[in-house]
Motif scaffolding. Structure first.
Motif, mmCIF file in Angstrom:
data_model
loop_
_atom_site.group_PDB
_atom_site.id
_atom_site.type_symbol
_atom_site.label_atom_id
_atom_site.label_comp_id
_atom_site.label_asym_id
_atom_site.label_seq_id
_atom_site.Cartn_x
_atom_site.Cartn_y
_atom_site.Cartn_z
ATOM 1 N N LEU A 162 -27.839 38.602 0.039
ATOM 2 C CA LEU A 162 -26.980 37.801 1.214
ATOM 3 C C LEU A 162 -27.944 36.432 1.665
ATOM 4 N N LYS A 163 -29.419 36.440 1.631
ATOM 5 C CA LYS A 163 -30.035 35.250 2.197
ATOM 6 C C LYS A 163 -29.825 33.952 1.174
ATOM 7 N N THR A 164 -29.549 34.199 -0.135
ATOM 8 C CA THR A 164 -29.170 33.264 -1.024
ATOM 9 C C THR A 164 -27.810 32.558 -1.187
ATOM 10 N N GLY A 165 -26.903 33.506 -0.389
ATOM 11 C CA GLY A 165 -25.442 33.075 -0.439
ATOM 12 C C GLY A 165 -25.308 31.562 -0.072
ATOM 13 N N GLU A 166 -25.851 30.928 0.665
ATOM 14 C CA GLU A 166 -25.953 29.461 1.098
ATOM 15 C C GLU A 166 -25.998 28.729 -0.475
ATOM 16 N N LEU A 167 -26.678 29.097 -1.231
ATOM 17 C CA LEU A 167 -26.928 28.505 -2.567
ATOM 18 C C LEU A 167 -25.790 28.519 -3.696
ATOM 19 N N LYS A 168 -25.024 29.335 -3.337
ATOM 20 C CA LYS A 168 -24.065 29.646 -4.272
ATOM 21 C C LYS A 168 -23.026 28.466 -4.808
ATOM 22 N N ASN A 169 -22.689 27.721 -4.061
ATOM 23 C CA ASN A 169 -21.801 26.315 -4.529
ATOM 24 C C ASN A 169 -22.716 25.146 -4.598
ATOM 25 N N GLU A 170 -23.797 25.294 -4.607
ATOM 26 C CA GLU A 170 -24.749 24.023 -4.962
ATOM 27 C C GLU A 170 -24.546 23.341 -6.183
#
Length: 448
Positions: free
Chosen positions: A238-246
């Motif tokens: 959940l915490k790494t969700g913000e990286l998924k579209n990098e």
């Protein structure tokens, strides 16, 4: 086929296209063949007919951070030798230069370790050329997705276990094409170390692997870390969700560490934040795993084991931190207890459970090569025994005060044992003469 070493290259005319092989040190090396494609967080797809790709100049790897720790202990990595690929599904085949028999050769598939986070199939420190030339086997070295790309998931958009699915696609490719290189598709042994061994153990209970391999050599698998990871994995996911579209893959791998779960909260398993995840395809639920290994015991011959001082690799080599200033006797006590809990006891439970299912399984332990070695028989000490490249291992801190001649001599015995097991599924006592290896067949509970 009798290949004469008159040129530096040889072309294999295969059912999927022309493939270049290189003559190197008495073997033929067929480098970096693509076995599947993938998009980010998608299942891999097999290749279409004639959809071949081969990279000859550099080694493709899953995007990852360089590890100063591994650079110091094993070998310094030269980034110029590698190409980061978000779709890193490539394999390398190493086979004898001259085929001395008309029979097809036993195939060993190397699944590399690296905590499901770093590494690739084709590293100098896992070059199987010596083993292949000595034992006349084929070794296929497989690369697959790691870290955020391959071993952290939890939804349909970001599935778990994508790295396992990659390996399964590699095994399908091998079944379809290894005969082009004189390999026996009916005699496939998976061989993995550390997380690679853990992956193999879980492939044994995965869906979609029927008939893809026949034996398993599981070295130093941290099976003690496989339990009760669900909450930790979910939090990390959940915490790494913000990286998924990098878009920048190197930024992804350089950014996720700030989201790692805390040590105190989840214990030692935090040191391996990526792993196979139970309850997601192709795996069962955790509570079903032992019974499924027992049920599948008739399918695979298994050789499983560890080194006597596995965790000295971490405990006794830290440059700073908790362990740095502790007396050696306390460090040795920590190494012994953590080696037992993470490696030895889980391997013994695995072996006895497997034997109770009627499986053919041997359990082994490797001891230190030198009384002068500070780290003893630590994690990874098995690698130069099998992958005996003196050039690749000459600067390894793990081999300090260890004679290369003695290591090579003892390694030759183990290479012969492992290769014979790959051919026959048996351990022959006549070959078992190593001073550093103890091995025994595990029988079912009725005869123990």
């Amino acid at each position: 086929m009798n290949i004469q070493n008159q040129t530096k290259t040889h072309t294999f005319h295969t059912s999927f296209g022309n493939i270049t092989a290189f003559h190197e040190n008495g073997v033929l090396k067929i480098k970096n063949i693509r076995y599947a494609h993938s998009e980010r967080f998608k299942l891999p797809t097999g290749l279409k007919e004639n959809d071949s790709e081969q990279i000859l100049d550099k080694t493709p790897v899953c995007p990852q951070k360089l590890s100063p720790f591994l650079d110091r202990l094993i070998q310094k990595t030269n980034p110029e030798d590698f190409i980061p690929y978000e779709s890193p599904q490539f394999l390398t085949i190493t086979r004898p230069e001259i085929s001395e028999t008309q029979e097809k050769l036993a195939v060993i598939v190397w699944i590399h370790g690296g905590s499901y986070e770093v590494g690739c199939g084709s590293l100098p420190t896992s070059d199987p050329s010596v083993w292949v030339e000595e034992q006349k086997v084929i070794v296929v070295s497989v690369s697959y997705r790691l870290g955020l790309f391959g071993f952290l998931g939890g939804t349909d958009e970001r599935p778990a276990n994508l790295g396992l699915f990659d390996i399964i696609e590699a095994l399908k490719w091998i079944q379809n094409h290894i005969e082009n290189f004189e390999g026996d598709k009916n005699n496939i042994t998976l061989f993995g170390q550390s997380s690679g061994g853990d992956a193999i153990a879980h492939l044994m209970i995965s869906e979609g692997v029927e008939g893809l391999f026949h034996r398993a050599i599981i070295q130093s698998a941290p099976l003690g870390f496989r339990h009760k990871r669900q909450k930790m994995s979910e939090e990390f996911f959940l915490k790494t969700g913000e990286l998924k579209n990098e878009n920048d893959v190197l930024k992804m791998v350089n950014s996720y560490e700030k989201f790692l779960p805390s040590f105190r909260k989840f214990g030692l398993k935090t040191s391996m934040p990526f792993c196979t995840q139970y309850g997601f395809p192709p795996l069962c639920k955790e509570e079903e795993s032992l019974s499924l290994w027992r049920k599948n015991a008739s399918k695979y011959d298994v050789l499983i084991g560890s080194n006597h001082d596995e965790t000295a690799f971490y405990v006794k080599t830290a440059e700073r931190g908790l362990y740095t200033y502790l007396p050696e006797r306390i460090l040795n006590s920590i190494v012994r207890s953590t080696t037992q809990s993470i490696y030895e006891k889980p391997a013994k439970i695995f072996a006895e459970n497997y034997a109770d299912g009627g499986g053919n399984i041997h359990l082994y332990k490797i001891s230190s090569l030198s009384a002068e070695s500070y780290t003893g028989a630590s994690h990874c000490i098995d690698l130069p025994l099998i992958f005996a490249s003196k050039t690749a291992w000459k600067n390894s801190a793990l081999l300090k005060n260890i004679s290369w001649e003695y290591l090579f001599q003892e390694g030759r015995k183990i290479r012969a044992l492992w290769a014979d097991f790959a051919r026959t599924g048996q351990i022959k006592d006549v070959l078992h003469k190593s001073e550093i290896l103890k091995i025994k067949k595990i029988n079912n509970a009725d005869s123990r």
